[in-house]
Scaffold this active site. Structure first.
Site, PDB file in Angstrom:
ATOM      1  N   ASN A  75      28.832  12.228  70.428  1.00 44.15           N
ATOM      2  CA  ASN A  75      28.576  12.874  69.139  1.00 44.15           C
ATOM      3  C   ASN A  75      27.556  12.124  68.295  1.00 44.15           C
ATOM      4  O   ASN A  75      26.817  12.739  67.524  1.00 44.15           O
ATOM      5  CB  ASN A  75      29.896  12.992  68.370  1.00 44.15           C
ATOM      6  CG  ASN A  75      29.683  13.246  66.892  1.00 44.15           C
ATOM      7  OD1 ASN A  75      29.359  14.343  66.465  1.00 44.15           O
ATOM      8  ND2 ASN A  75      29.838  12.192  66.085  1.00 44.15           N
ATOM      9  N   TYR A 142      13.435  13.211  66.897  1.00 41.81           N
ATOM     10  CA  TYR A 142      14.738  13.874  66.926  1.00 41.81           C
ATOM     11  C   TYR A 142      14.708  15.090  67.847  1.00 41.81           C
ATOM     12  O   TYR A 142      15.573  15.244  68.721  1.00 41.81           O
ATOM     13  CB  TYR A 142      15.145  14.283  65.511  1.00 41.81           C
ATOM     14  CG  TYR A 142      16.529  14.905  65.440  1.00 41.81           C
ATOM     15  CD1 TYR A 142      17.670  14.104  65.536  1.00 41.81           C
ATOM     16  CD2 TYR A 142      16.694  16.276  65.279  1.00 41.81           C
ATOM     17  CE1 TYR A 142      18.932  14.670  65.466  1.00 41.81           C
ATOM     18  CE2 TYR A 142      17.959  16.840  65.213  1.00 41.81           C
ATOM     19  CZ  TYR A 142      19.075  16.037  65.305  1.00 41.81           C
ATOM     20  OH  TYR A 142      20.333  16.596  65.248  1.00 41.81           O
ATOM     21  N   LYS A 146      16.732  15.197  71.527  1.00 44.04           N
ATOM     22  CA  LYS A 146      17.780  16.191  71.768  1.00 44.04           C
ATOM     23  C   LYS A 146      17.397  17.136  72.910  1.00 44.04           C
ATOM     24  O   LYS A 146      18.267  17.564  73.687  1.00 44.04           O
ATOM     25  CB  LYS A 146      18.061  16.972  70.491  1.00 44.04           C
ATOM     26  CG  LYS A 146      18.736  16.151  69.393  1.00 44.04           C
ATOM     27  CD  LYS A 146      20.100  15.647  69.823  1.00 44.04           C
ATOM     28  CE  LYS A 146      20.856  14.986  68.682  1.00 44.04           C
ATOM     29  NZ  LYS A 146      22.200  14.504  69.089  1.00 44.04           N
ATOM     30  N   THR A 180      26.936  17.103  56.566  1.00 43.53           N
ATOM     31  CA  THR A 180      27.206  15.729  56.977  1.00 43.53           C
ATOM     32  C   THR A 180      26.233  14.776  56.299  1.00 43.53           C
ATOM     33  O   THR A 180      25.258  15.210  55.669  1.00 43.53           O
ATOM     34  CB  THR A 180      27.044  15.586  58.505  1.00 43.53           C
ATOM     35  OG1 THR A 180      25.672  15.841  58.842  1.00 43.53           O
ATOM     36  CG2 THR A 180      27.956  16.549  59.252  1.00 43.53           C
TER      37      THR A 180
END
Length: 242
Positions: A75, A142, A146, A180
């Site tokens: 995660n 990023y 991913k 988040t």
């Protein structure tokens, strides 16, 4: 007993998943993060910085004898520098790929070494991002890290299929836009560096961010088998929460 190993367990989605799992006394959760925020008699914490290769290698999968199902949830993730190429900090590029791609790959490798001989039901969930399939200026590391995680997971599952290892499955999951600390970092970025900043500010102001708890409940459907999945890379927003 079901055993869950979760990176980035102290904040956001990782913490929400861990807390949800701990409500079931059949589950034991092993958390890996730089800080500890969960204290529970079925939660075992290991302080680790996933930017550090040596610390990643020190993560061990301790499998209790009564463990019937084992799940690894990669995660932890970082957004890195929110700047255009030519203005990035080189160390931040390194750290972004290490946390988002290299650490999950190493942990998957170690996880499989441990559980394949045990013939125990196993599941790998790599938390990816829709940014893996959509180029976002100022998010190059990023997006790319991913995207690499998605392909790594696809190859991993193909290898399991090739070896007829049917008791282990692997998925790369797009969790959607969640409320988040990462979103706070995005909203605090410099608009001159990130042309889409206002769009992410509006997501928050207009209530379009999903709670970590709701997303965790959707991911629980993968654990329980209640969610029907037809691909290795999946968008959790397509599913209902249990």
């Amino acid at each position: 007993m079901n055993c869950y190993y979760i990176t980035g367990s102290s904040l956001g989605l990782g913490k929400a998943i861990a807390e949800l799992l701990l409500k079931d006394n059949r589950n034991i959760v092993y958390g890996f993060s730089r800080t500890q925020s969960i204290y529970h008699n079925r939660y075992i914490h290991q302080t680790v910085d996933l930017r550090d290769f040596s610390q990643i290698e020190n993560i061990k999968f301790q499998i209790p004898q009564n463990c019937e199902k084992i799940v690894l949830i990669n995660n932890a993730g970082i957004i890195g520098d929110i700047k255009r190429n030519g203005h990035l900090n080189n160390l931040q590029i390194h750290n972004t790929f290490t946390v988002n791609t290299i650490a999950p790959a190493i942990l998957c490798n170690q996880f499989l070494k441990t559980i394949i001989p045990l013939k125990i039901s196993g599941l790998i969930i790599n938390i990816s991002s829709g940014a893996a399939s959509y180029p976002i200026p100022s998010w190059s590391a990023y997006c790319a890290s991913k995207a690499a995680l998605d392909m790594y997971t696809r190859v991993l599952q193909e290898e399991l299929n090739e070896q007829y290892i049917n008791h282990i499955k692997a998925y790369s999951v797009y969790p959607g836009i969640i409320d988040t600390p990462m979103q706070e970092i995005i909203r605090s970025s410099n608009e001159n560096d990130f042309s889409s900043k206002n769009r992410f500010v509006n997501y928050k102001n207009e209530g379009n961010l999903t709670s970590p708890e709701l997303t965790a409940r959707k991911i629980l459907g993968i654990f329980t088998g209640e969610t029907k999945i037809n691909d290795v890379v999946i968008d959790i927003r397509d599913f209902e929460a249990n």
